[in-house]
Motif scaffolding. Structure first.
Motif, PDB file in Angstrom:
ATOM      1  N   THR A  67       0.837   4.079  -2.948  1.00 58.21           N
ATOM      2  CA  THR A  67       0.659   5.505  -2.670  1.00 58.21           C
ATOM      3  C   THR A  67       1.789   6.303  -3.297  1.00 58.21           C
ATOM      4  O   THR A  67       1.573   7.356  -3.895  1.00 58.21           O
ATOM      5  CB  THR A  67       0.608   5.746  -1.147  1.00 58.21           C
ATOM      6  OG1 THR A  67      -0.477   4.997  -0.609  1.00 58.21           O
ATOM      7  CG2 THR A  67       0.444   7.211  -0.818  1.00 58.21           C
ATOM      8  N   TRP A  68       2.982   5.780  -3.183  1.00 57.29           N
ATOM      9  CA  TRP A  68       4.160   6.427  -3.772  1.00 57.29           C
ATOM     10  C   TRP A  68       4.023   6.504  -5.295  1.00 57.29           C
ATOM     11  O   TRP A  68       4.283   7.538  -5.904  1.00 57.29           O
ATOM     12  CB  TRP A  68       5.394   5.628  -3.368  1.00 57.29           C
ATOM     13  CG  TRP A  68       6.673   6.108  -3.934  1.00 57.29           C
ATOM     14  CD1 TRP A  68       7.405   7.194  -3.540  1.00 57.29           C
ATOM     15  CD2 TRP A  68       7.399   5.519  -5.010  1.00 57.29           C
ATOM     16  NE1 TRP A  68       8.534   7.305  -4.311  1.00 57.29           N
ATOM     17  CE2 TRP A  68       8.551   6.278  -5.217  1.00 57.29           C
ATOM     18  CE3 TRP A  68       7.171   4.406  -5.810  1.00 57.29           C
ATOM     19  CZ2 TRP A  68       9.473   5.972  -6.198  1.00 57.29           C
ATOM     20  CZ3 TRP A  68       8.095   4.108  -6.786  1.00 57.29           C
ATOM     21  CH2 TRP A  68       9.232   4.885  -6.972  1.00 57.29           C
TER      22      TRP A  68
ATOM     23  N   THR B 235       1.255   6.495  -7.071  1.00 59.10           N
ATOM     24  CA  THR B 235       0.198   7.460  -7.393  1.00 59.10           C
ATOM     25  C   THR B 235       0.754   8.878  -7.358  1.00 59.10           C
ATOM     26  O   THR B 235       0.460   9.693  -8.233  1.00 59.10           O
ATOM     27  CB  THR B 235      -0.980   7.306  -6.407  1.00 59.10           C
ATOM     28  OG1 THR B 235      -1.483   5.980  -6.514  1.00 59.10           O
ATOM     29  CG2 THR B 235      -2.086   8.298  -6.718  1.00 59.10           C
ATOM     30  N   SER B 236       1.584   9.168  -6.387  1.00 59.05           N
ATOM     31  CA  SER B 236       2.212  10.480  -6.279  1.00 59.05           C
ATOM     32  C   SER B 236       3.112  10.757  -7.491  1.00 59.05           C
ATOM     33  O   SER B 236       3.084  11.851  -8.065  1.00 59.05           O
ATOM     34  CB  SER B 236       3.027  10.558  -4.997  1.00 59.05           C
ATOM     35  OG  SER B 236       3.749  11.750  -4.926  1.00 59.05           O
TER      36      SER B 236
ATOM     37  N   GLN C  68       0.829  -1.203   0.000  1.00 54.84           N
ATOM     38  CA  GLN C  68       0.000   0.000   0.000  1.00 54.84           C
ATOM     39  C   GLN C  68       0.869   1.260   0.000  1.00 54.84           C
ATOM     40  O   GLN C  68       0.557   2.234  -0.682  1.00 54.84           O
ATOM     41  CB  GLN C  68      -0.946   0.017   1.211  1.00 54.84           C
ATOM     42  CG  GLN C  68      -1.895   1.194   1.203  1.00 54.84           C
ATOM     43  CD  GLN C  68      -2.746   1.268  -0.074  1.00 54.84           C
ATOM     44  OE1 GLN C  68      -3.241   0.266  -0.562  1.00 54.84           O
ATOM     45  NE2 GLN C  68      -2.889   2.470  -0.614  1.00 54.84           N
ATOM     46  N   THR C  69       1.961   1.240   0.730  1.00 61.07           N
ATOM     47  CA  THR C  69       2.884   2.374   0.744  1.00 61.07           C
ATOM     48  C   THR C  69       3.468   2.586  -0.645  1.00 61.07           C
ATOM     49  O   THR C  69       3.553   3.714  -1.134  1.00 61.07           O
ATOM     50  CB  THR C  69       4.010   2.128   1.762  1.00 61.07           C
ATOM     51  OG1 THR C  69       3.438   1.914   3.046  1.00 61.07           O
ATOM     52  CG2 THR C  69       4.969   3.295   1.820  1.00 61.07           C
TER      53      THR C  69
END
Length: 61
Positions: free
Chosen positions: A8-9, A11-12, A4-5
């Motif tokens: 998220t990275w 997506t950024s 998940q981390t």
């Protein structure tokens, strides 16, 4: 790094890539266009490698 981390990275990174695409649309970019194109190519490689390393999980197991 947890999945998940990492997602998220990613997506950024994809959002920042869109900023570079919009920057390319500027007519007065000059020689900076070369650097922006290079950054986009490297980001695309990074995104592709990430997706190969962490393929999407199936919705249903």
């Amino acid at each position: 790094m947890e999945r998940q981390t990492a997602q998220t990275w990613l997506t950024s990174i994809e959002q920042k890539r869109e900023l570079l695409v919009r920057l390319l649309e500027q007519p007065d970019l000059g020689t900076l266009r070369i650097d922006v194109n290079q950054a986009l190519e490297e980001m695309d490689d990074l995104i592709e490698e990430f997706k190969r390393t962490f393929p999407p999980e199936p919705l249903f197991s």
